[in-house]
Design a protein around this motif. Structure first.
Motif, PDB file in Angstrom:
ATOM      1  N   GLN A 153       0.809  -1.218   0.000  1.00 23.87           N
ATOM      2  CA  GLN A 153       0.000   0.000   0.000  1.00 23.87           C
ATOM      3  C   GLN A 153       0.844   1.271   0.000  1.00 23.87           C
ATOM      4  O   GLN A 153       0.313   2.368  -0.199  1.00 23.87           O
ATOM      5  CB  GLN A 153      -0.919   0.016   1.220  1.00 23.87           C
ATOM      6  N   ILE A 154       2.119   1.153   0.209  1.00 24.76           N
ATOM      7  CA  ILE A 154       3.011   2.309   0.309  1.00 24.76           C
ATOM      8  C   ILE A 154       3.366   2.800  -1.089  1.00 24.76           C
ATOM      9  O   ILE A 154       3.809   2.016  -1.934  1.00 24.76           O
ATOM     10  CB  ILE A 154       4.281   1.957   1.098  1.00 24.76           C
ATOM     11  N   ALA A 155       3.184   4.085  -1.306  1.00 22.35           N
ATOM     12  CA  ALA A 155       3.512   4.675  -2.606  1.00 22.35           C
ATOM     13  C   ALA A 155       5.006   4.559  -2.877  1.00 22.35           C
ATOM     14  O   ALA A 155       5.834   4.815  -1.998  1.00 22.35           O
ATOM     15  CB  ALA A 155       3.093   6.141  -2.638  1.00 22.35           C
ATOM     16  N   VAL A 156       5.337   4.150  -4.095  1.00 20.68           N
ATOM     17  CA  VAL A 156       6.740   4.047  -4.507  1.00 20.68           C
ATOM     18  C   VAL A 156       7.132   5.420  -5.024  1.00 20.68           C
ATOM     19  O   VAL A 156       6.822   5.791  -6.147  1.00 20.68           O
ATOM     20  CB  VAL A 156       6.923   2.960  -5.592  1.00 20.68           C
ATOM     21  N   ASP A 157       7.814   6.174  -4.146  1.00 23.95           N
ATOM     22  CA  ASP A 157       8.065   7.572  -4.437  1.00 23.95           C
ATOM     23  C   ASP A 157       9.380   8.003  -3.803  1.00 23.95           C
ATOM     24  O   ASP A 157       9.780   7.484  -2.772  1.00 23.95           O
ATOM     25  CB  ASP A 157       6.907   8.402  -3.869  1.00 23.95           C
ATOM     26  N   GLY A 158      10.038   8.962  -4.442  1.00 21.44           N
ATOM     27  CA  GLY A 158      11.275   9.519  -3.898  1.00 21.44           C
ATOM     28  C   GLY A 158      12.471   8.647  -4.201  1.00 21.44           C
ATOM     29  O   GLY A 158      12.431   7.756  -5.042  1.00 21.44           O
ATOM     30  N   SER A 159      13.531   8.885  -3.480  1.00 23.07           N
ATOM     31  CA  SER A 159      14.755   8.107  -3.646  1.00 23.07           C
ATOM     32  C   SER A 159      14.582   6.741  -2.977  1.00 23.07           C
ATOM     33  O   SER A 159      13.632   6.521  -2.215  1.00 23.07           O
ATOM     34  CB  SER A 159      15.932   8.844  -3.009  1.00 23.07           C
ATOM     35  N   ALA A 160      15.512   5.855  -3.233  1.00 21.16           N
ATOM     36  CA  ALA A 160      15.476   4.551  -2.577  1.00 21.16           C
ATOM     37  C   ALA A 160      15.526   4.727  -1.061  1.00 21.16           C
ATOM     38  O   ALA A 160      14.811   4.044  -0.324  1.00 21.16           O
ATOM     39  CB  ALA A 160      16.635   3.690  -3.053  1.00 21.16           C
ATOM     40  N   HIS A 161      16.355   5.654  -0.604  1.00 23.49           N
ATOM     41  CA  HIS A 161      16.475   5.898   0.839  1.00 23.49           C
ATOM     42  C   HIS A 161      15.154   6.408   1.419  1.00 23.49           C
ATOM     43  O   HIS A 161      14.692   5.902   2.445  1.00 23.49           O
ATOM     44  CB  HIS A 161      17.613   6.880   1.126  1.00 23.49           C
ATOM     45  N   GLU A 162      14.555   7.400   0.766  1.00 20.88           N
ATOM     46  CA  GLU A 162      13.282   7.945   1.259  1.00 20.88           C
ATOM     47  C   GLU A 162      12.198   6.870   1.271  1.00 20.88           C
ATOM     48  O   GLU A 162      11.436   6.753   2.240  1.00 20.88           O
ATOM     49  CB  GLU A 162      12.832   9.117   0.381  1.00 20.88           C
ATOM     50  N   TYR A 163      12.140   6.101   0.206  1.00 18.60           N
ATOM     51  CA  TYR A 163      11.154   5.033   0.120  1.00 18.60           C
ATOM     52  C   TYR A 163      11.419   3.976   1.189  1.00 18.60           C
ATOM     53  O   TYR A 163      10.490   3.532   1.875  1.00 18.60           O
ATOM     54  CB  TYR A 163      11.182   4.416  -1.286  1.00 18.60           C
ATOM     55  N   GLY A 164      12.660   3.586   1.344  1.00 20.51           N
ATOM     56  CA  GLY A 164      13.004   2.586   2.348  1.00 20.51           C
ATOM     57  C   GLY A 164      12.639   3.030   3.753  1.00 20.51           C
ATOM     58  O   GLY A 164      12.103   2.244   4.542  1.00 20.51           O
ATOM     59  N   ILE A 165      12.902   4.277   4.067  1.00 21.07           N
ATOM     60  CA  ILE A 165      12.544   4.820   5.385  1.00 21.07           C
ATOM     61  C   ILE A 165      11.020   4.801   5.564  1.00 21.07           C
ATOM     62  O   ILE A 165      10.523   4.463   6.645  1.00 21.07           O
ATOM     63  CB  ILE A 165      13.102   6.251   5.562  1.00 21.07           C
ATOM     64  N   ALA A 166      10.283   5.133   4.511  1.00 21.46           N
ATOM     65  CA  ALA A 166       8.819   5.106   4.581  1.00 21.46           C
ATOM     66  C   ALA A 166       8.320   3.689   4.832  1.00 21.46           C
ATOM     67  O   ALA A 166       7.407   3.464   5.641  1.00 21.46           O
ATOM     68  CB  ALA A 166       8.212   5.674   3.299  1.00 21.46           C
ATOM     69  N   VAL A 167       8.908   2.714   4.154  1.00 20.73           N
ATOM     70  CA  VAL A 167       8.523   1.310   4.338  1.00 20.73           C
ATOM     71  C   VAL A 167       8.823   0.863   5.767  1.00 20.73           C
ATOM     72  O   VAL A 167       7.966   0.286   6.437  1.00 20.73           O
ATOM     73  CB  VAL A 167       9.244   0.404   3.318  1.00 20.73           C
ATOM     74  N   ILE A 168      10.020   1.127   6.229  1.00 21.68           N
ATOM     75  CA  ILE A 168      10.404   0.718   7.581  1.00 21.68           C
ATOM     76  C   ILE A 168       9.485   1.352   8.624  1.00 21.68           C
ATOM     77  O   ILE A 168       8.992   0.681   9.531  1.00 21.68           O
ATOM     78  CB  ILE A 168      11.879   1.070   7.854  1.00 21.68           C
ATOM     79  N   SER A 169       9.232   2.640   8.484  1.00 20.84           N
ATOM     80  CA  SER A 169       8.381   3.346   9.436  1.00 20.84           C
ATOM     81  C   SER A 169       6.970   2.751   9.484  1.00 20.84           C
ATOM     82  O   SER A 169       6.421   2.492  10.560  1.00 20.84           O
ATOM     83  CB  SER A 169       8.326   4.833   9.066  1.00 20.84           C
ATOM     84  N   ARG A 170       6.417   2.519   8.318  1.00 19.54           N
ATOM     85  CA  ARG A 170       5.048   1.977   8.263  1.00 19.54           C
ATOM     86  C   ARG A 170       5.003   0.553   8.807  1.00 19.54           C
ATOM     87  O   ARG A 170       4.079   0.195   9.538  1.00 19.54           O
ATOM     88  CB  ARG A 170       4.529   2.020   6.832  1.00 19.54           C
ATOM     89  N   LEU A 171       5.992  -0.256   8.458  1.00 23.41           N
ATOM     90  CA  LEU A 171       5.995  -1.629   8.959  1.00 23.41           C
ATOM     91  C   LEU A 171       6.248  -1.683  10.463  1.00 23.41           C
ATOM     92  O   LEU A 171       5.727  -2.569  11.150  1.00 23.41           O
ATOM     93  CB  LEU A 171       7.014  -2.478   8.205  1.00 23.41           C
ATOM     94  N   GLU A 172       7.016  -0.749  10.996  1.00 24.21           N
ATOM     95  CA  GLU A 172       7.218  -0.707  12.451  1.00 24.21           C
ATOM     96  C   GLU A 172       5.910  -0.397  13.169  1.00 24.21           C
ATOM     97  O   GLU A 172       5.584  -1.033  14.183  1.00 24.21           O
ATOM     98  CB  GLU A 172       8.289   0.319  12.819  1.00 24.21           C
ATOM     99  N   ARG A 173       5.161   0.560  12.655  1.00 22.23           N
ATOM    100  CA  ARG A 173       3.849   0.872  13.253  1.00 22.23           C
ATOM    101  C   ARG A 173       2.922  -0.339  13.143  1.00 22.23           C
ATOM    102  O   ARG A 173       2.211  -0.669  14.090  1.00 22.23           O
ATOM    103  CB  ARG A 173       3.225   2.093  12.585  1.00 22.23           C
ATOM    104  N   PHE A 174       2.950  -0.976  11.974  1.00 20.59           N
ATOM    105  CA  PHE A 174       2.116  -2.148  11.757  1.00 20.59           C
ATOM    106  C   PHE A 174       2.489  -3.264  12.738  1.00 20.59           C
ATOM    107  O   PHE A 174       1.622  -3.873  13.367  1.00 20.59           O
ATOM    108  CB  PHE A 174       2.261  -2.624  10.305  1.00 20.59           C
ATOM    109  N   ARG A 175       3.779  -3.529  12.890  1.00 25.27           N
ATOM    110  CA  ARG A 175       4.253  -4.563  13.826  1.00 25.27           C
ATOM    111  C   ARG A 175       3.786  -4.266  15.250  1.00 25.27           C
ATOM    112  O   ARG A 175       3.348  -5.159  15.972  1.00 25.27           O
ATOM    113  CB  ARG A 175       5.778  -4.627  13.800  1.00 25.27           C
ATOM    114  N   ASP A 176       3.884  -3.016  15.658  1.00 25.13           N
ATOM    115  CA  ASP A 176       3.529  -2.647  17.021  1.00 25.13           C
ATOM    116  C   ASP A 176       2.050  -2.865  17.316  1.00 25.13           C
ATOM    117  O   ASP A 176       1.669  -3.081  18.466  1.00 25.13           O
ATOM    118  CB  ASP A 176       3.911  -1.188  17.292  1.00 25.13           C
ATOM    119  N   GLU A 177       1.203  -2.831  16.285  1.00 29.96           N
ATOM    120  CA  GLU A 177      -0.235  -3.019  16.465  1.00 29.96           C
ATOM    121  C   GLU A 177      -0.689  -4.443  16.137  1.00 29.96           C
ATOM    122  O   GLU A 177      -1.827  -4.808  16.413  1.00 29.96           O
ATOM    123  CB  GLU A 177      -0.990  -2.029  15.580  1.00 29.96           C
ATOM    124  N   TYR A 178       0.187  -5.246  15.576  1.00 29.10           N
ATOM    125  CA  TYR A 178      -0.182  -6.582  15.104  1.00 29.10           C
ATOM    126  C   TYR A 178      -0.207  -7.581  16.248  1.00 29.10           C
ATOM    127  O   TYR A 178       0.672  -7.593  17.114  1.00 29.10           O
ATOM    128  CB  TYR A 178       0.822  -7.054  14.038  1.00 29.10           C
TER     129      TYR A 178
END
Length: 103
Positions: free
Chosen positions: A49-74
């Protein structure tokens, strides 16, 4: 598509490989393998569901951040030995490691 988006897309492809690897590892887990696989599948749906946008670093940080929130609620209550969170955590760490190596 800009070169930054292309780079983010290439990193997305790397993450897809990581997800497939973690799915295989979860399926071979001796403990609550269905819970482990379910956690990786849920994280995969969240990741896609995460938009593929920005640099690889920006995208990677967005993925990690979202998955961390998801993990914390899972929490999967069907597990005898795990809730599935640790499998999502392993996925996050693999993505984090890949991001540090991605050029």
């Amino acid at each position: 598509m800009s070169s930054e988006q292309s780079t983010a897309e290439k990193f997305r492809e790397k993450i897809l490989v990581i997800v497939a690897d973690r799915r295989a590892a979860a399926a071979s887990s001796p403990y609550d393998w269905k819970v482990c696989v379910g956690a990786i599948e849920a994280a995969d749906r969240e990741f896609r569901q995460i938009a593929v946008d920005g640099s690889a670093h920006e995208y990677g940080i967005a993925v990690i951040s979202r998955l961390e929130r998801f993990r914390d609620e899972y929490y999967d209550p069907d597990g005898e030995y795990t809730s599935g969170r640790s499998d999502i955590g392993s996925l996050i760490e693999k993505v984090r490691d890949a991001l540090t190596l991605f050029a």
